[in-house]
Design a protein around this motif. Structure first.
Motif, short mmCIF file in Angstrom:
data_model
loop_
_atom_site.label_atom_id
_atom_site.label_comp_id
_atom_site.label_asym_id
_atom_site.label_seq_id
_atom_site.Cartn_x
_atom_site.Cartn_y
_atom_site.Cartn_z
N LYS A 6 -19.19 19.27 60.89
CA LYS A 6 -18.38 19.51 60.89
C LYS A 6 -17.12 19.21 61.94
O LYS A 6 -15.66 19.48 61.94
CB LYS A 6 -18.80 20.81 61.38
N ILE A 7 -17.36 18.56 63.25
CA ILE A 7 -16.39 18.34 63.79
C ILE A 7 -15.08 17.11 63.79
O ILE A 7 -14.52 16.93 63.27
CB ILE A 7 -16.50 17.99 65.66
N ARG A 10 -13.10 18.35 61.25
CA ARG A 10 -11.99 18.74 60.92
C ARG A 10 -11.21 17.95 61.84
O ARG A 10 -9.90 17.65 61.20
CB ARG A 10 -12.41 19.76 62.30
N TYR A 11 -11.59 16.79 62.65
CA TYR A 11 -10.87 15.31 62.71
C TYR A 11 -9.89 14.75 62.07
O TYR A 11 -8.99 14.82 62.20
CB TYR A 11 -11.49 14.09 64.22
N ASP B 100 -7.62 21.06 67.30
CA ASP B 100 -8.10 21.58 65.96
C ASP B 100 -9.17 22.41 66.22
O ASP B 100 -9.31 22.17 64.75
CB ASP B 100 -8.39 19.71 65.92
N PHE B 101 -9.17 23.25 67.29
CA PHE B 101 -9.92 23.94 66.57
C PHE B 101 -9.40 25.71 66.94
O PHE B 101 -8.64 25.93 67.81
CB PHE B 101 -11.09 23.88 67.63
#
Lengths: 399, 225
Positions: A6-7, A10-11, B100-101
């Motif tokens: 997920k990370i 997201r990046y 970014d979260f």
């Protein structure tokens, strides 16, 4: 794993333009890989079809017998070994169905060959005569595809000649010729087909007649002079030839025995292809590695925060390796799609058009390109990922 | 109250040779469970270095550091990382959120990284914490859309996510206006009271220190008070 994914995702979505450029860069590399694969594969197929594609992959031919002794005792006088009359294979006809039944054998062509003269009016030309079994005219050389006038079908009284020979003798379809063998037997035949292979020697010097006509012409009521065999896989010839020898007791010879140089050329071409594709792959790996290294540098403070919050070094490595894998997968899929789309206009199945690039869309190595790109991207991301994992959280947060 | 953190003869020196700079010089400190303590001292006195070592982000040059009975000096990096995740929360001067979260994603990060995924339980706890911080209408906001005070409250919620025994706050209000600083400190005091979480807050602000039950002063690399 799921959370790291997920990370990583997201990046990638956080900086869409940068990710898009990176994926496009990888895709271009994959596109080149696929295009080169299709081109090199197609070229190899073209060369094969234009050369080995029209010859027998395995052949059975009796060696001419040793010359007869004209004087007994001290052999001072011998008959010259014949170079025009082929030796007979008296039992070969019986083995044709057996050879045909072997796995990997595509076609078998029983033949009676020899030399002779073709006469039209006052014009005479020396020719190599090939007697083929009707219905199997295109079993080895695809005569059907080379016929420019008439038909490749052979029957009693018909002859198929090359275009150059027809021009030399001013022959037209339907005209009669006289064909005489080295046995001194002569017969009248009608030109039922004219072919053009493109090789001057063949087009000028080879004539095809039916096996029955050849029997008469060479006075061979039984037996054959040659059996030609075509295989599904030409590279299986070295394995199948000894099988045929064992089964029939006749000497079967693989095309590779006389084609070592050709094989070497093919091998060199294949190596060149591998080299070119490797360069494309290296470009991808360097691109992904440098982009990820930049990304890890840019995200040092975030890596520091993650580490401070209890993310292990392994987790950080996983995030960046997955980022590389996602880039590789997306770039691979996009590049494969681009490659396939670009290759669509080219005819499938190795039906190459004269003058166009010999590209074979089936040989794009799409799966291999995607798999290698994915693997390359993962390998490329390991170094930046390890560098990221070693970031000192205190130093990084303080930036 | 029982001793949560015990530090003895802690020495931290940066550099070597001519550039060698001692920061902590045989520091001794005991933090009792449930304490709300302020860490005072001039700039460069070693407050941040002490917090960093207590947070297992940095190893001391020598000395003993125990928390919950565990020797954290001899622990491996991975053991310290796991310990930090489970037992220690951080609040930094500059919120240090993941840009970014969303607010909720930042808060549940310590739990998600521990579980390997975002669980429903973690999400519920994260939303509860954000609600307690007065951010119930900012739960799904990207952190870039939050004010400085809101970001710092998100950071406090994140520090509390895994129900740590110790929260280390390095100038948590140093970058906030008076109203926001007061709001953050009230929340910290409330959590300390409600959940018994131990807080050690580094600050220059005497007013902030006054809100804490205990004041520790770092002078010449040692703790007084």
């Amino acid at each position: 794993m799921l959370y790291a994914l997920k990370i990583a995702g997201r990046y990638l979505t956080a900086s869409k333009a940068q990710t898009g450029l990176l994926v496009m860069g990888v895709a271009v590399g994959v596109f080149i890989f696929i295009f080169m694969s299709a081109l090199i594969g197609g070229l190899a197929e073209l060369i094969l079809s234009r050369t080995v594609g029209d010859i027998a992959h395995v052949s059975i031919q009796a060696e001419p017998e040793d010359p007869a002794l004209l004087l007994t005792g001290t052999p001072l006088l011998v008959q010259q070994k014949s170079t025009t009359a082929a030796a007979n294979l008296p039992t070969a006809t019986n083995f044709v169905p057996l050879i045909e039944s072997l796995p990997g054998v595509r076609a078998v062509s029983p033949q009676i060959s020899g030399s002779g003269f073709i006469t039209h009016g006052a014009q005479v030309a020396q020719v190599s005569i090939n007697g083929l079994m009707p219905g199997r005219e295109s079993a080895i050389t695809n005569l059907d595809s080379y016929v420019v006038d008439g038909t490749a079908r052979l029957g009693a009284g018909s002859i198929l000649i090359g275009k150059r020979l027809a021009e030399d003798l001013n022959l037209l379809l339907g005209q009669s010729v006289r064909l005489s063998s080295t046995k001194g037997i002569e017969t009248a035949l009608t030109v039922t087909g004219i072919y053009q292979i493109g090789a001057g020697g063949l087009d000028r010097r080879t004539a095809y007649i039916s096996l029955g006509t050849a029997r008469t012409l060479f006075a061979m009521p039984q037996g054959l002079t040659r059996v030609e065999i075509k295989l599904n896989d030409l590279y299986a010839a070295d394995a199948i030839a000894p099988q045929i020898t064992d089964l029939t007791g006749l000497t079967a010879k693989s095309w590779t025995v006389d084609g070592a140089q050709f094989l070497e050329a093919l091998s060199a071409q294949a190596k060149t292809g591998v080299l070119l594709k490797s360069f494309a792959l290296i470009t991808i790996v360097i691109g992904v590695a440098s982009a990820l290294l930049l990304s890890t540098y840019r995200r040092r403070p975030e890596i520091g925060i993650m580490r401070a919050m209890g993310a292990s070094q392994r987790f950080v490595v996983l995030v960046f390796v997955l980022q590389g894998a996602l880039i590789g997968l997306m770039g691979g899929l996009l590049g494969a799609a681009m490659g396939y789309a670009a290759l669509l206009p080219f005819p499938a199945g190795g039906q190459f058009r004269t003058g166009s690039l010999p590209i074979d869309i089936r040989q794009g190595s799409y799966g291999l390109a995607i798999a290698l790109t994915l693997l390359g991207a993962i390998l490329a991301s390991i170094w930046p990922a390890r560098a990221a994992a070693k970031v000192d959280p205190v130093e990084a947060i303080g930036q | 109250m029982s001793a949560l953190v015990v530090v003895q003869d802690l020495v931290k020196t940066f550099g070597a040779g001519l550039t060698e700079t001692p920061v902590l010089r045989g520091l001794n400190l005991t933090l009792q469970a449930g304490e709300l303590s302020a860490l005072l001292g001039p700039s460069g006195s070693g407050k941040s270095t002490l917090l960093t070592i207590l947070g297992t982000l940095m190893q001391p040059t020598s000395g003993a550091h125990q928390m919950l009975g565990q020797d954290l000096v001899r622990a491996t990096d991975s053991a310290r990382t796991a310990f930090r995740n489970q037992h220690i929360g951080f609040v930094f001067q500059f919120h240090n959120l993941l840009p970014d979260f969303t607010a909720l994603e930042n808060v549940i990060f310590p739990a998600a990284v521990r579980a390997g995924r975002e669980t429903g339980v973690a999400r519920a706890r994260g939303m509860d914490l954000l609600t307690r911080m007065g951010l119930q209408d900012r739960i799904h906001f990207p952190t870039a859309h939050l004010s400085g005070g809101q970001k710092q409250r998100v950071a406090v919620a994140r520090a509390l996510m895994n129900r740590p025994e110790l929260v280390l706050a390095d100038e948590p209000t140093g970058n906030l206006d008076r109203a926001s600083a007061s709001q953050v400190m009230q929340l910290i005091a409330q959590i300390n009271k409600d959940e018994g979480t131990t807080f050690l807050i580094s600050t220059h602000d005497e007013k902030i220190a006054a809100l804490c039950a205990r004041q520790l002063v770092v002078v010449d690399g040692q703790v007084e008070g």
